[in-house]
Design a protein around this motif. Structure first.
Motif, PDB file in Angstrom:
ATOM      1  N   LYS A  23       0.836  -1.214   0.000  1.00  0.00           N
ATOM      2  CA  LYS A  23       0.000   0.000   0.000  1.00  0.00           C
ATOM      3  C   LYS A  23       0.865   1.257   0.000  1.00  0.00           C
ATOM      4  O   LYS A  23       0.540   2.240  -0.683  1.00  0.00           O
ATOM      5  CB  LYS A  23      -0.940  -0.001   1.201  1.00  0.00           C
ATOM      6  CG  LYS A  23      -2.123  -0.930   1.053  1.00  0.00           C
ATOM      7  CD  LYS A  23      -3.043  -0.859   2.254  1.00  0.00           C
ATOM      8  CE  LYS A  23      -4.241  -1.765   2.096  1.00  0.00           C
ATOM      9  NZ  LYS A  23      -5.130  -1.728   3.264  1.00  0.00           N
ATOM     10  N   LYS A  24       1.951   1.237   0.744  1.00  0.00           N
ATOM     11  CA  LYS A  24       2.858   2.397   0.758  1.00  0.00           C
ATOM     12  C   LYS A  24       3.442   2.629  -0.628  1.00  0.00           C
ATOM     13  O   LYS A  24       3.515   3.763  -1.104  1.00  0.00           O
ATOM     14  CB  LYS A  24       3.999   2.174   1.771  1.00  0.00           C
ATOM     15  CG  LYS A  24       3.595   2.335   3.205  1.00  0.00           C
ATOM     16  CD  LYS A  24       4.789   2.435   4.141  1.00  0.00           C
ATOM     17  CE  LYS A  24       5.469   1.113   4.353  1.00  0.00           C
ATOM     18  NZ  LYS A  24       6.530   1.167   5.392  1.00  0.00           N
ATOM     19  N   GLY A  25       3.878   1.556  -1.294  1.00  0.00           N
ATOM     20  CA  GLY A  25       4.488   1.702  -2.613  1.00  0.00           C
ATOM     21  C   GLY A  25       3.497   2.074  -3.697  1.00  0.00           C
ATOM     22  O   GLY A  25       3.765   2.936  -4.531  1.00  0.00           O
ATOM     23  N   LEU A  26       2.319   1.451  -3.670  1.00  0.00           N
ATOM     24  CA  LEU A  26       1.318   1.725  -4.706  1.00  0.00           C
ATOM     25  C   LEU A  26       0.695   3.113  -4.567  1.00  0.00           C
ATOM     26  O   LEU A  26       0.074   3.606  -5.504  1.00  0.00           O
ATOM     27  CB  LEU A  26       0.233   0.652  -4.679  1.00  0.00           C
ATOM     28  CG  LEU A  26       0.668  -0.736  -5.168  1.00  0.00           C
ATOM     29  CD1 LEU A  26      -0.419  -1.767  -4.904  1.00  0.00           C
ATOM     30  CD2 LEU A  26       1.032  -0.698  -6.643  1.00  0.00           C
ATOM     31  N   ALA A  27       0.886   3.753  -3.435  1.00  0.00           N
ATOM     32  CA  ALA A  27       0.362   5.113  -3.253  1.00  0.00           C
ATOM     33  C   ALA A  27       1.049   6.109  -4.186  1.00  0.00           C
ATOM     34  O   ALA A  27       0.498   7.165  -4.481  1.00  0.00           O
ATOM     35  CB  ALA A  27       0.542   5.550  -1.805  1.00  0.00           C
ATOM     36  N   PHE A  28       2.231   5.760  -4.685  1.00  0.00           N
ATOM     37  CA  PHE A  28       2.973   6.662  -5.576  1.00  0.00           C
ATOM     38  C   PHE A  28       2.760   6.348  -7.047  1.00  0.00           C
ATOM     39  O   PHE A  28       3.373   6.950  -7.911  1.00  0.00           O
ATOM     40  CB  PHE A  28       4.481   6.587  -5.247  1.00  0.00           C
ATOM     41  CG  PHE A  28       4.797   7.104  -3.888  1.00  0.00           C
ATOM     42  CD1 PHE A  28       4.899   8.461  -3.652  1.00  0.00           C
ATOM     43  CD2 PHE A  28       4.954   6.231  -2.827  1.00  0.00           C
ATOM     44  CE1 PHE A  28       5.180   8.941  -2.393  1.00  0.00           C
ATOM     45  CE2 PHE A  28       5.227   6.695  -1.564  1.00  0.00           C
ATOM     46  CZ  PHE A  28       5.337   8.054  -1.339  1.00  0.00           C
ATOM     47  N   GLY A  29       1.918   5.395  -7.351  1.00  0.00           N
ATOM     48  CA  GLY A  29       1.674   5.035  -8.750  1.00  0.00           C
ATOM     49  C   GLY A  29       0.269   4.528  -8.916  1.00  0.00           C
ATOM     50  O   GLY A  29      -0.664   4.987  -8.283  1.00  0.00           O
ATOM     51  N   GLY A  30       0.130   3.569  -9.792  1.00  0.00           N
ATOM     52  CA  GLY A  30      -1.177   2.982 -10.087  1.00  0.00           C
ATOM     53  C   GLY A  30      -1.427   3.009 -11.567  1.00  0.00           C
ATOM     54  O   GLY A  30      -1.156   4.009 -12.232  1.00  0.00           O
ATOM     55  N   SER A  31      -1.891   1.889 -12.104  1.00  0.00           N
ATOM     56  CA  SER A  31      -2.108   1.806 -13.540  1.00  0.00           C
ATOM     57  C   SER A  31      -3.420   2.469 -13.926  1.00  0.00           C
ATOM     58  O   SER A  31      -4.308   2.655 -13.101  1.00  0.00           O
ATOM     59  CB  SER A  31      -2.106   0.338 -13.991  1.00  0.00           C
ATOM     60  OG  SER A  31      -3.220  -0.318 -13.451  1.00  0.00           O
ATOM     61  N   GLY A  65      -6.600  -2.168 -15.277  1.00  0.00           N
ATOM     62  CA  GLY A  65      -6.040  -3.475 -14.949  1.00  0.00           C
ATOM     63  C   GLY A  65      -5.313  -3.461 -13.616  1.00  0.00           C
ATOM     64  O   GLY A  65      -5.518  -2.590 -12.776  1.00  0.00           O
ATOM     65  N   ALA A  66      -4.420  -4.419 -13.457  1.00  0.00           N
ATOM     66  CA  ALA A  66      -3.712  -4.583 -12.192  1.00  0.00           C
ATOM     67  C   ALA A  66      -2.569  -3.587 -12.078  1.00  0.00           C
ATOM     68  O   ALA A  66      -1.901  -3.258 -13.055  1.00  0.00           O
ATOM     69  CB  ALA A  66      -3.166  -5.996 -12.086  1.00  0.00           C
ATOM     70  N   SER A  67      -2.339  -3.105 -10.870  1.00  0.00           N
ATOM     71  CA  SER A  67      -1.181  -2.265 -10.586  1.00  0.00           C
ATOM     72  C   SER A  67      -0.062  -3.171 -10.090  1.00  0.00           C
ATOM     73  O   SER A  67      -0.291  -4.097  -9.327  1.00  0.00           O
ATOM     74  CB  SER A  67      -1.514  -1.231  -9.516  1.00  0.00           C
ATOM     75  OG  SER A  67      -2.483  -0.334  -9.999  1.00  0.00           O
ATOM     76  N   ILE A  68       1.169  -2.893 -10.522  1.00  0.00           N
ATOM     77  CA  ILE A  68       2.309  -3.753 -10.207  1.00  0.00           C
ATOM     78  C   ILE A  68       3.353  -2.953  -9.453  1.00  0.00           C
ATOM     79  O   ILE A  68       3.711  -1.837  -9.843  1.00  0.00           O
ATOM     80  CB  ILE A  68       2.916  -4.340 -11.500  1.00  0.00           C
ATOM     81  CG1 ILE A  68       1.873  -5.193 -12.206  1.00  0.00           C
ATOM     82  CG2 ILE A  68       4.178  -5.134 -11.203  1.00  0.00           C
ATOM     83  CD1 ILE A  68       2.271  -5.645 -13.584  1.00  0.00           C
ATOM     84  N   LEU A  83       7.225   0.177 -10.895  1.00  0.00           N
ATOM     85  CA  LEU A  83       5.894   0.532 -10.385  1.00  0.00           C
ATOM     86  C   LEU A  83       5.048   0.978 -11.569  1.00  0.00           C
ATOM     87  O   LEU A  83       5.466   1.845 -12.346  1.00  0.00           O
ATOM     88  CB  LEU A  83       5.994   1.667  -9.361  1.00  0.00           C
ATOM     89  CG  LEU A  83       4.681   2.260  -8.850  1.00  0.00           C
ATOM     90  CD1 LEU A  83       3.890   1.227  -8.053  1.00  0.00           C
ATOM     91  CD2 LEU A  83       4.944   3.494  -8.015  1.00  0.00           C
ATOM     92  N   SER A  84       3.876   0.371 -11.707  1.00  0.00           N
ATOM     93  CA  SER A  84       2.994   0.783 -12.806  1.00  0.00           C
ATOM     94  C   SER A  84       2.447   2.169 -12.505  1.00  0.00           C
ATOM     95  O   SER A  84       2.012   2.469 -11.397  1.00  0.00           O
ATOM     96  CB  SER A  84       1.862  -0.222 -13.013  1.00  0.00           C
ATOM     97  OG  SER A  84       1.160  -0.431 -11.811  1.00  0.00           O
ATOM     98  N   SER A 124       2.378   3.049 -18.202  1.00  0.00           N
ATOM     99  CA  SER A 124       3.773   2.634 -18.316  1.00  0.00           C
ATOM    100  C   SER A 124       4.325   2.296 -16.929  1.00  0.00           C
ATOM    101  O   SER A 124       3.574   2.256 -15.952  1.00  0.00           O
ATOM    102  CB  SER A 124       4.597   3.749 -18.969  1.00  0.00           C
ATOM    103  OG  SER A 124       4.561   4.899 -18.152  1.00  0.00           O
ATOM    104  N   PHE A 125       5.620   2.074 -16.853  1.00  0.00           N
ATOM    105  CA  PHE A 125       6.275   1.777 -15.590  1.00  0.00           C
ATOM    106  C   PHE A 125       7.282   2.866 -15.261  1.00  0.00           C
ATOM    107  O   PHE A 125       7.912   3.431 -16.152  1.00  0.00           O
ATOM    108  CB  PHE A 125       7.007   0.423 -15.659  1.00  0.00           C
ATOM    109  CG  PHE A 125       6.082  -0.747 -15.622  1.00  0.00           C
ATOM    110  CD1 PHE A 125       5.646  -1.258 -14.414  1.00  0.00           C
ATOM    111  CD2 PHE A 125       5.633  -1.328 -16.795  1.00  0.00           C
ATOM    112  CE1 PHE A 125       4.786  -2.340 -14.372  1.00  0.00           C
ATOM    113  CE2 PHE A 125       4.776  -2.409 -16.767  1.00  0.00           C
ATOM    114  CZ  PHE A 125       4.355  -2.911 -15.544  1.00  0.00           C
ATOM    115  N   ILE A 126       7.407   3.134 -13.979  1.00  0.00           N
ATOM    116  CA  ILE A 126       8.422   4.071 -13.488  1.00  0.00           C
ATOM    117  C   ILE A 126       9.237   3.354 -12.418  1.00  0.00           C
ATOM    118  O   ILE A 126       8.857   2.288 -11.935  1.00  0.00           O
ATOM    119  CB  ILE A 126       7.782   5.356 -12.902  1.00  0.00           C
ATOM    120  CG1 ILE A 126       6.879   5.005 -11.715  1.00  0.00           C
ATOM    121  CG2 ILE A 126       7.030   6.123 -13.962  1.00  0.00           C
ATOM    122  CD1 ILE A 126       6.427   6.211 -10.909  1.00  0.00           C
TER     123      ILE A 126
END
Length: 196
Positions: free
Chosen positions: A132-140, A143-146, A154-155, A159-161
């Motif tokens: 949750k901490k990591g996905l707070a800075f991204g998100g696709s 579809g699925a966030s990676i 990080l999606s 794209s990915f960053i």
């Protein structure tokens, strides 16, 4: 020319017939409940009701017969706490081709494995907080966030960053702690050991 003569009894018969008709009409008027029942029963489309009932009954029977429970074997039930349950399955053709190309890199057999002992509930909760901490800075964008902590991928939108570079750019180097990486590494190693 013929002349019709009235007989004296005809007048009385006509008046008797008229009176009996009036009596019948009075009796019909005196029983409104009977009249309402007759009109109500004539308004109900009994054929439609019977047809719909029979069709519904036939559909229920058809669903029952077609949905009979197959002879399924439960591999792992959710309510069971499993130490280790495995089952061999046949490998796909593409996987067999990969096995021949990369002989030392991948497992030689295919199967299913279910266990509740590899990741503890505390480790699972810690990994959930970490993700949750990591996905707070991204998100696709769909579809699925990676989030891949190993590579930093990080999606983000479509794209990915690199999550570590993004955290440095925002001056938030302390989002992931050493304890986070220790739990992640520990769980990854346990999963690799049980698969090998």
């Amino acid at each position: 020319m013929a002349v019709h003569q009235r007989k004296p009894g005809n007048k009385k018969k006509n008046s008797d017939v008229k009176e009996s008709i009036k009596d019948n009409n009075k009796q019909k008027r005196n029983t409104p409940a009977d009249e309402n029942n007759e009109s109500f029963s004539s308004k109900i489309p009994w054929r439609k009701v019977a047809t719909r009932f029979l069709l519904s009954l036939m559909m229920i029977v058809a669903v029952y017969w077609t949905s009979k429970k197959e002879n399924y074997h439960v591999f792992a039930s959710q309510k069971d706490k499993l130490q280790l349950t495995t089952a061999e399955v046949s490998c796909s053709a593409s996987y067999k081709k990969d096995i021949s190309r990369f002989k030392d890199c991948i497992p030689k057999h295919c199967g299913r494995l279910v266990t509740d002992i590899v990741v503890s509930p505390e480790e699972a909760a810690h990994l959930l907080r970490l993700s949750k901490k990591g996905l707070a800075f991204g998100g696709s964008s769909g579809g699925a966030s990676i989030l891949d902590l190993h590579s930093g991928a990080l999606s983000y939108d479509s794209s990915f960053i690199n999550v570590y570079e993004k955290l440095k750019a925002h001056g938030k180097n302390n989002v992931f702690t050493q304890d986070d990486f220790k739990v992640y590494s520990n769980v990854r190693n346990k999963i690799q050991q049980i698969i090998a």
